[in-house]
Motif scaffolding. Structure first.
Motif, PDB file in Angstrom:
ATOM      1  N   TYR A  42     -14.514  -0.320   9.821  1.00  0.00           N
ATOM      2  CA  TYR A  42     -14.107   0.324   8.581  1.00  0.00           C
ATOM      3  C   TYR A  42     -14.684   1.731   8.416  1.00  0.00           C
ATOM      4  O   TYR A  42     -14.094   2.569   7.738  1.00  0.00           O
ATOM      5  CB  TYR A  42     -14.456  -0.547   7.369  1.00  0.00           C
ATOM      6  CG  TYR A  42     -15.932  -0.651   7.040  1.00  0.00           C
ATOM      7  CD1 TYR A  42     -16.709  -1.686   7.557  1.00  0.00           C
ATOM      8  CD2 TYR A  42     -16.545   0.263   6.184  1.00  0.00           C
ATOM      9  CE1 TYR A  42     -18.043  -1.795   7.254  1.00  0.00           C
ATOM     10  CE2 TYR A  42     -17.882   0.155   5.868  1.00  0.00           C
ATOM     11  CZ  TYR A  42     -18.629  -0.876   6.409  1.00  0.00           C
ATOM     12  OH  TYR A  42     -19.967  -0.986   6.109  1.00  0.00           O
ATOM     13  N   TYR A  57      -8.241  -4.061   0.789  1.00  0.00           N
ATOM     14  CA  TYR A  57      -8.116  -2.614   0.779  1.00  0.00           C
ATOM     15  C   TYR A  57      -7.199  -2.158   1.911  1.00  0.00           C
ATOM     16  O   TYR A  57      -7.259  -2.705   3.015  1.00  0.00           O
ATOM     17  CB  TYR A  57      -9.470  -1.948   1.012  1.00  0.00           C
ATOM     18  CG  TYR A  57     -10.522  -2.252  -0.015  1.00  0.00           C
ATOM     19  CD1 TYR A  57     -11.370  -3.349   0.130  1.00  0.00           C
ATOM     20  CD2 TYR A  57     -10.700  -1.427  -1.134  1.00  0.00           C
ATOM     21  CE1 TYR A  57     -12.350  -3.632  -0.815  1.00  0.00           C
ATOM     22  CE2 TYR A  57     -11.682  -1.699  -2.071  1.00  0.00           C
ATOM     23  CZ  TYR A  57     -12.497  -2.797  -1.901  1.00  0.00           C
ATOM     24  OH  TYR A  57     -13.474  -3.057  -2.841  1.00  0.00           O
ATOM     25  N   CYS A  58      -6.383  -1.150   1.625  1.00  0.00           N
ATOM     26  CA  CYS A  58      -5.730  -0.491   2.743  1.00  0.00           C
ATOM     27  C   CYS A  58      -6.449   0.822   3.008  1.00  0.00           C
ATOM     28  O   CYS A  58      -7.106   1.385   2.119  1.00  0.00           O
ATOM     29  CB  CYS A  58      -4.243  -0.264   2.502  1.00  0.00           C
ATOM     30  SG  CYS A  58      -3.830   0.979   1.292  1.00  0.00           S
ATOM     31  N   ALA A  59      -6.354   1.274   4.227  1.00  0.00           N
ATOM     32  CA  ALA A  59      -7.082   2.461   4.646  1.00  0.00           C
ATOM     33  C   ALA A  59      -6.269   3.227   5.674  1.00  0.00           C
ATOM     34  O   ALA A  59      -5.435   2.644   6.381  1.00  0.00           O
ATOM     35  CB  ALA A  59      -8.427   2.064   5.245  1.00  0.00           C
ATOM     36  N   ARG A  74     -17.517  -5.627   4.411  1.00  0.00           N
ATOM     37  CA  ARG A  74     -16.081  -5.400   4.526  1.00  0.00           C
ATOM     38  C   ARG A  74     -15.633  -5.756   5.937  1.00  0.00           C
ATOM     39  O   ARG A  74     -16.274  -5.353   6.926  1.00  0.00           O
ATOM     40  CB  ARG A  74     -15.767  -3.932   4.233  1.00  0.00           C
ATOM     41  CG  ARG A  74     -14.310  -3.628   4.043  1.00  0.00           C
ATOM     42  CD  ARG A  74     -14.111  -2.269   3.384  1.00  0.00           C
ATOM     43  NE  ARG A  74     -14.694  -2.230   2.046  1.00  0.00           N
ATOM     44  CZ  ARG A  74     -14.486  -1.240   1.191  1.00  0.00           C
ATOM     45  NH1 ARG A  74     -13.724  -0.209   1.536  1.00  0.00           N
ATOM     46  NH2 ARG A  74     -15.062  -1.270  -0.004  1.00  0.00           N
ATOM     47  N   TRP A 119      -5.781  -2.691   7.157  1.00  0.00           N
ATOM     48  CA  TRP A 119      -6.109  -3.534   6.006  1.00  0.00           C
ATOM     49  C   TRP A 119      -7.476  -4.157   6.245  1.00  0.00           C
ATOM     50  O   TRP A 119      -7.760  -4.658   7.345  1.00  0.00           O
ATOM     51  CB  TRP A 119      -5.073  -4.637   5.819  1.00  0.00           C
ATOM     52  CG  TRP A 119      -3.777  -4.183   5.215  1.00  0.00           C
ATOM     53  CD1 TRP A 119      -2.635  -3.841   5.876  1.00  0.00           C
ATOM     54  CD2 TRP A 119      -3.486  -4.045   3.818  1.00  0.00           C
ATOM     55  NE1 TRP A 119      -1.661  -3.493   4.982  1.00  0.00           N
ATOM     56  CE2 TRP A 119      -2.148  -3.611   3.712  1.00  0.00           C
ATOM     57  CE3 TRP A 119      -4.217  -4.235   2.644  1.00  0.00           C
ATOM     58  CZ2 TRP A 119      -1.537  -3.366   2.485  1.00  0.00           C
ATOM     59  CZ3 TRP A 119      -3.611  -3.993   1.430  1.00  0.00           C
ATOM     60  CH2 TRP A 119      -2.278  -3.565   1.356  1.00  0.00           C
ATOM     61  N   TYR A 130     -12.358   4.822   9.227  1.00  0.00           N
ATOM     62  CA  TYR A 130     -11.183   5.138   8.426  1.00  0.00           C
ATOM     63  C   TYR A 130     -11.560   6.208   7.404  1.00  0.00           C
ATOM     64  O   TYR A 130     -12.650   6.202   6.843  1.00  0.00           O
ATOM     65  CB  TYR A 130     -10.631   3.883   7.749  1.00  0.00           C
ATOM     66  CG  TYR A 130      -9.871   3.023   8.724  1.00  0.00           C
ATOM     67  CD1 TYR A 130     -10.543   2.263   9.684  1.00  0.00           C
ATOM     68  CD2 TYR A 130      -8.477   2.997   8.726  1.00  0.00           C
ATOM     69  CE1 TYR A 130      -9.847   1.494  10.604  1.00  0.00           C
ATOM     70  CE2 TYR A 130      -7.772   2.224   9.635  1.00  0.00           C
ATOM     71  CZ  TYR A 130      -8.468   1.477  10.580  1.00  0.00           C
ATOM     72  OH  TYR A 130      -7.774   0.717  11.497  1.00  0.00           O
ATOM     73  N   TYR A 165      -9.499   7.444   4.601  1.00  0.00           N
ATOM     74  CA  TYR A 165      -8.994   7.362   3.236  1.00  0.00           C
ATOM     75  C   TYR A 165      -8.832   5.899   2.852  1.00  0.00           C
ATOM     76  O   TYR A 165      -8.429   5.065   3.666  1.00  0.00           O
ATOM     77  CB  TYR A 165      -7.646   8.094   3.121  1.00  0.00           C
ATOM     78  CG  TYR A 165      -7.701   9.519   3.581  1.00  0.00           C
ATOM     79  CD1 TYR A 165      -7.227   9.887   4.836  1.00  0.00           C
ATOM     80  CD2 TYR A 165      -8.259  10.505   2.767  1.00  0.00           C
ATOM     81  CE1 TYR A 165      -7.296  11.189   5.273  1.00  0.00           C
ATOM     82  CE2 TYR A 165      -8.332  11.822   3.196  1.00  0.00           C
ATOM     83  CZ  TYR A 165      -7.855  12.154   4.450  1.00  0.00           C
ATOM     84  OH  TYR A 165      -7.942  13.448   4.880  1.00  0.00           O
ATOM     85  N   TRP A 166      -9.121   5.607   1.572  1.00  0.00           N
ATOM     86  CA  TRP A 166      -9.109   4.225   1.082  1.00  0.00           C
ATOM     87  C   TRP A 166      -8.384   4.118  -0.240  1.00  0.00           C
ATOM     88  O   TRP A 166      -8.436   5.039  -1.066  1.00  0.00           O
ATOM     89  CB  TRP A 166     -10.547   3.731   0.903  1.00  0.00           C
ATOM     90  CG  TRP A 166     -11.258   3.546   2.188  1.00  0.00           C
ATOM     91  CD1 TRP A 166     -11.937   4.483   2.906  1.00  0.00           C
ATOM     92  CD2 TRP A 166     -11.342   2.340   2.940  1.00  0.00           C
ATOM     93  NE1 TRP A 166     -12.440   3.942   4.064  1.00  0.00           N
ATOM     94  CE2 TRP A 166     -12.097   2.621   4.104  1.00  0.00           C
ATOM     95  CE3 TRP A 166     -10.858   1.047   2.760  1.00  0.00           C
ATOM     96  CZ2 TRP A 166     -12.375   1.649   5.067  1.00  0.00           C
ATOM     97  CZ3 TRP A 166     -11.138   0.083   3.713  1.00  0.00           C
ATOM     98  CH2 TRP A 166     -11.884   0.387   4.855  1.00  0.00           C
ATOM     99  N   CYS A 208       0.873  -1.173   0.000  1.00  0.00           N
ATOM    100  CA  CYS A 208       0.000   0.000   0.000  1.00  0.00           C
ATOM    101  C   CYS A 208       0.912   1.225   0.000  1.00  0.00           C
ATOM    102  O   CYS A 208       1.513   1.546   1.024  1.00  0.00           O
ATOM    103  CB  CYS A 208      -0.916  -0.009   1.211  1.00  0.00           C
ATOM    104  SG  CYS A 208      -1.918   1.491   1.395  1.00  0.00           S
ATOM    105  N   ARG A 210      -6.447   6.109   8.851  1.00  0.00           N
ATOM    106  CA  ARG A 210      -7.300   6.731   9.861  1.00  0.00           C
ATOM    107  C   ARG A 210      -6.530   7.879  10.480  1.00  0.00           C
ATOM    108  O   ARG A 210      -5.443   7.667  11.039  1.00  0.00           O
ATOM    109  CB  ARG A 210      -7.674   5.694  10.913  1.00  0.00           C
ATOM    110  CG  ARG A 210      -8.385   6.225  12.141  1.00  0.00           C
ATOM    111  CD  ARG A 210      -8.874   5.044  12.988  1.00  0.00           C
ATOM    112  NE  ARG A 210      -9.103   5.426  14.366  1.00  0.00           N
ATOM    113  CZ  ARG A 210     -10.189   6.035  14.804  1.00  0.00           C
ATOM    114  NH1 ARG A 210     -11.156   6.336  13.958  1.00  0.00           N
ATOM    115  NH2 ARG A 210     -10.323   6.343  16.085  1.00  0.00           N
ATOM    116  N   GLY A 214      -8.282  -0.998  -3.882  1.00  0.00           N
ATOM    117  CA  GLY A 214      -8.416  -2.433  -3.647  1.00  0.00           C
ATOM    118  C   GLY A 214      -7.620  -3.267  -4.629  1.00  0.00           C
ATOM    119  O   GLY A 214      -7.347  -2.847  -5.754  1.00  0.00           O
TER     120      GLY A 214
END
Length: 124
Positions: A108, A95-97, A45, A36, A111, A113-114, A22, A99, A117
């Motif tokens: 989820y 997905y990474c995100a 999710r 993640w 958080y 920003y995403w 990521c 916070r 995927g």
């Protein structure tokens, strides 16, 4: 603000390994708590794991504990998800995100920003 781009997904046989990356741009990921998550078709999710800003503290879902490892490289501004002993039930979009907070979360919706995927498919 931070932009996140995942890579490293693919097709692997059960028992195999993959490493997801990521890459963060904009503000450095050290300003954020990174998580993640994954989402399989027809399912909500779900949390996989997270790492704090210093990279010294991680947390994992019970379903991946002992098999998955999260790490960060501040020089590369990249967070990794090493996945070993993969199972067919690990098949999902990962997905990474990020916070923007000092504390972590397994939810989820907390958080900010995403990434877009990356697909992981584990065949039996």
């Amino acid at each position: 603000q931070v932009q996140l781009v995942e890579s490293g997904g693919g097709l692997v046989q059960a028992g195999g390994s993959l490493r997801l990356s990521c890459a963060a741009s904009g503000r450095t990921f050290s300003s954020y708590f990174m998580g993640w998550f994954r989402q399989a078709p027809g399912k909500e999710r779900e949390f996989v794991g997270c790492i704090n800003q210093s990279g010294r503290s991680t947390g994992y879902a019970d379903s991946v504990k002992g098999r998955f490892t999260i790490s960060g490289d501040s020089a590369q501004n990249t967070v990794y998800l090493q996945m070993n002993s993969l199972k067919p039930e690990d098949t999902a979009v990962y997905y990474c995100a990020a916070r923007a907070a000092l504390s972590g979360s397994r939810n989820y919706v907390e958080y900010h920003y995403w990434g877009q995927g990356t697909q992981v498919t584990v065949s039996s």
